[in-house]
Design an enzyme around this catalytic site. Structure first.
Site, PDB file in Angstrom:
ATOM      1  N   ASP A  80       0.884  -1.153   0.000  1.00  0.00           N
ATOM      2  CA  ASP A  80       0.000   0.000   0.000  1.00  0.00           C
ATOM      3  C   ASP A  80       0.925   1.207   0.000  1.00  0.00           C
ATOM      4  O   ASP A  80       1.661   1.432   0.966  1.00  0.00           O
ATOM      5  CB  ASP A  80      -0.890  -0.009   1.247  1.00  0.00           C
ATOM      6  CG  ASP A  80      -1.887   1.143   1.270  1.00  0.00           C
ATOM      7  OD1 ASP A  80      -1.585   2.220   0.692  1.00  0.00           O
ATOM      8  OD2 ASP A  80      -2.955   1.000   1.892  1.00  0.00           O
ATOM      9  N   ASN A 107       2.211   2.769 -10.645  1.00  0.00           N
ATOM     10  CA  ASN A 107       0.910   2.641 -11.286  1.00  0.00           C
ATOM     11  C   ASN A 107      -0.254   2.854 -10.321  1.00  0.00           C
ATOM     12  O   ASN A 107      -1.342   3.246 -10.759  1.00  0.00           O
ATOM     13  CB  ASN A 107       0.789   1.251 -11.929  1.00  0.00           C
ATOM     14  CG  ASN A 107      -0.625   0.938 -12.369  1.00  0.00           C
ATOM     15  OD1 ASN A 107      -1.118   1.473 -13.352  1.00  0.00           O
ATOM     16  ND2 ASN A 107      -1.308   0.078 -11.618  1.00  0.00           N
ATOM     17  N   TYR A 176      -8.194  14.390  -8.967  1.00  0.00           N
ATOM     18  CA  TYR A 176      -7.352  13.536  -9.806  1.00  0.00           C
ATOM     19  C   TYR A 176      -6.434  14.373 -10.682  1.00  0.00           C
ATOM     20  O   TYR A 176      -5.231  14.099 -10.803  1.00  0.00           O
ATOM     21  CB  TYR A 176      -8.253  12.643 -10.654  1.00  0.00           C
ATOM     22  CG  TYR A 176      -7.530  11.585 -11.446  1.00  0.00           C
ATOM     23  CD1 TYR A 176      -7.093  10.416 -10.836  1.00  0.00           C
ATOM     24  CD2 TYR A 176      -7.303  11.752 -12.811  1.00  0.00           C
ATOM     25  CE1 TYR A 176      -6.435   9.431 -11.566  1.00  0.00           C
ATOM     26  CE2 TYR A 176      -6.651  10.774 -13.545  1.00  0.00           C
ATOM     27  CZ  TYR A 176      -6.217   9.623 -12.919  1.00  0.00           C
ATOM     28  OH  TYR A 176      -5.566   8.652 -13.646  1.00  0.00           O
ATOM     29  N   LYS A 180      -2.280  14.416 -10.504  1.00  0.00           N
ATOM     30  CA  LYS A 180      -1.469  13.967 -11.639  1.00  0.00           C
ATOM     31  C   LYS A 180      -0.584  15.094 -12.168  1.00  0.00           C
ATOM     32  O   LYS A 180       0.543  14.850 -12.623  1.00  0.00           O
ATOM     33  CB  LYS A 180      -2.362  13.417 -12.751  1.00  0.00           C
ATOM     34  CG  LYS A 180      -3.048  12.105 -12.398  1.00  0.00           C
ATOM     35  CD  LYS A 180      -2.044  10.991 -12.102  1.00  0.00           C
ATOM     36  CE  LYS A 180      -2.730   9.645 -11.908  1.00  0.00           C
ATOM     37  NZ  LYS A 180      -1.777   8.540 -11.634  1.00  0.00           N
TER      38      LYS A 180
END
Length: 253
Positions: A80, A107, A176, A180
């Protein structure tokens, strides 16, 4: 998130010749499903030893068992990326079992908040997105770097998204997007720091793929994974470092 302790970093050393695929050890976070699973499959098909990271050990073992039936050398590892203890234990295990890490694919990702807006998003979701998508990848990379620096060879691939590009259109997915975009910035910083060491750092957008997070209607997962595997297996010459790619083509940050 606490600081990670990891083996002391050696002085910068000259880059080493590219090892044969059968000699390479790769770690894929979030490897038990979707893109991570397919990336693990493709790396294993190249003859590498693949450490398939998964938050839930049973899910990781199930995924690794399937890939081993296909002939791959795939080992499940508990990971994790938000848990410092998981990372510390994994660094120690890789160091003891292999003494090296050649490829790291960051990933693991989450919090695709498609229905949120920047003006009203739950900041708790934003914090969690940053914790996984940015800080998780950051801390995992920092911990694994000494295993690459030891041999003067490494490939670090940050799985990003075109919606994290500064000129991307749309207003959804604010947590998100921001996470990113921050991961892209970290990619560039780290690539510049490690230039000339034999360790290449790049970000890859896999495109919209048909996964649990991406939903139905996207491109085949294998196509999105192929670009990640390409970045994970780049040759040392010419050195492709500090770029943002989709389908092996540079895209704007």
């Amino acid at each position: 998130m606490n600081a990670v302790t990891f083996p002391g970093r050696p002085h910068r050393r000259r880059e080493a010749p590219d090892p044969e695929p059968s000699q390479r050890v790769a770690l894929v976070s979030g490897g038990n499903r979707g893109l991570g699973f397919e990336v693990s499959r493709q790396l294993a098909q190249l003859g590498m030893t693949v450490l398939l990271g998964a938050r839930r050990p049973l899910a990781g073992e199930k995924a690794a068992r399937q890939l081993r039936r296909e002939g791959g050398a795939v080992i499940p590892v508990k990971l994790d990326v938000t848990l410092t203890r998981d990372i510390e234990e994994l660094v120690a295990r890789i160091d003891a079992d292999y003494g090296r890490l050649d490829i790291l694919v960051n990933n693991a990702g989450a919090y695709f908040d498609i229905d949120s807006q920047a003006s009203s998003v739950d900041l708790g979701i934003v914090r969690q997105a940053l914790e996984t998508n940015l800080l998780g990848a950051w801390q995992l990379t920092e911990a694994m770097l000494p295993l690459m620096q030891r041999h003067g060879y490494g490939r670090i691939v940050n799985v990003s998204s075109g919606c994290g590009a500064m000129d991307s259109e749309g207003t959804g997915c604010p947590a998100y997007r921001v996470s990113k975009a921050a991961l892209n910035s970290h990619t560039r910083l780290l690539a510049g720091e490690l230039a000339g060491t034999g360790i290449l750092v790049n970000a890859v957008c896999p495109g919209w793929v048909a996964t649990d997070m991406g939903g139905h209607g996207g491109r085949p997962v294998a196509d999105g994974a192929a670009g990640i595997v390409w970045a994970a297996t780049l040759p040392s010459r010419p050195a492709v470092n500090g770029g943002f790619f989709r389908d092996r083509q540079r895209i704007d940050w």
